[in-house]
Write a protein that holds these residues in place. Structure first.
Motif, PDB file in Angstrom:
ATOM      1  N   ALA A 160     -39.103  21.771  -1.316  1.00 33.94           N
ATOM      2  CA  ALA A 160     -37.928  21.675  -2.186  1.00 33.94           C
ATOM      3  C   ALA A 160     -38.059  20.508  -3.157  1.00 33.94           C
ATOM      4  O   ALA A 160     -37.639  20.605  -4.311  1.00 33.94           O
TER       5      ALA A 160
ATOM      6  N   LEU B  41     -31.244  19.502  -2.385  1.00 34.56           N
ATOM      7  CA  LEU B  41     -31.947  20.562  -1.657  1.00 34.56           C
ATOM      8  C   LEU B  41     -32.751  19.968  -0.501  1.00 34.56           C
ATOM      9  O   LEU B  41     -32.758  20.511   0.604  1.00 34.56           O
TER      10      LEU B  41
ATOM     11  N   PRO C 169     -38.433  27.849  -0.394  1.00 39.07           N
ATOM     12  CA  PRO C 169     -38.652  27.628   1.045  1.00 39.07           C
ATOM     13  C   PRO C 169     -39.138  28.896   1.729  1.00 39.07           C
ATOM     14  O   PRO C 169     -38.905  30.006   1.239  1.00 39.07           O
TER      15      PRO C 169
ATOM     16  N   HIS D 154     -31.868  28.530  -1.138  1.00 39.74           N
ATOM     17  CA  HIS D 154     -32.266  27.604  -0.074  1.00 39.74           C
ATOM     18  C   HIS D 154     -31.266  27.651   1.084  1.00 39.74           C
ATOM     19  O   HIS D 154     -31.662  27.670   2.251  1.00 39.74           O
TER      20      HIS D 154
ATOM     21  N   HIS E  79     -32.191  20.659   3.595  1.00 38.75           N
ATOM     22  CA  HIS E  79     -33.217  21.053   4.570  1.00 38.75           C
ATOM     23  C   HIS E  79     -33.303  20.043   5.717  1.00 38.75           C
ATOM     24  O   HIS E  79     -33.369  20.429   6.883  1.00 38.75           O
TER      25      HIS E  79
ATOM     26  N   ASN F 179     -40.282  22.450   4.514  1.00 40.02           N
ATOM     27  CA  ASN F 179     -39.505  23.039   3.426  1.00 40.02           C
ATOM     28  C   ASN F 179     -38.760  21.990   2.613  1.00 40.02           C
ATOM     29  O   ASN F 179     -38.469  22.217   1.442  1.00 40.02           O
TER      30      ASN F 179
END
Length: 123
Positions: free
Chosen positions: A107, A19, A113, A57, A23, A103
């Protein structure tokens, strides 16, 4: 004894590192000049059924990137109005770097987020 043709459902795994990478993959544009939408989109589409929370996400990231594209298109004609478009591009550049990092940190902590001013293209 026999194979019934149904695939066994595998439980979703929790992978905060993936994750975080998803991002941060938005920042690839800073290195190669493009890909801030493509790389997270590929990660989301390939992992959304395998990684817990990847779907949420990924949707947030794609909505944010599409929103940035719309805002950039809006900034182009605003350049003619006292250079407001140039100011808009600068703000979008800063927002486009800061929020993926913020974010990614969220995460890593397992938090949801939040990308401000994002249109909800994908729900």
């Amino acid at each position: 004894m026999g194979y019934d043709g149904l695939k066994k459902l595998e439980p979703m795994k929790e992978d905060n590192q993936l994750l975080v990478i998803t991002h941060l993959s938005q920042l690839i544009t800073l290195v190669i000049g493009f890909g801030s939408l493509i790389v997270p989109l590929i990660l989301w589409l390939t992992q959304k059924d395998k990684v817990y929370q990847m779907d949420a996400h990924g949707k947030n990231i794609v909505n944010f990137q599409l929103s940035l594209i719309v805002y950039c298109i809006i900034c182009v004609p605003l350049i003619l109005f006292f250079g407001l478009g140039l100011l808009g591009f600068a703000v979008l550049g800063i927002v486009g770097v800061i929020f993926p990092i913020v974010n990614a940190i969220k995460a890593s902590r397992g938090e949801a987020p939040s990308y401000p001013l994002s249109f909800n293209f994908i729900s």
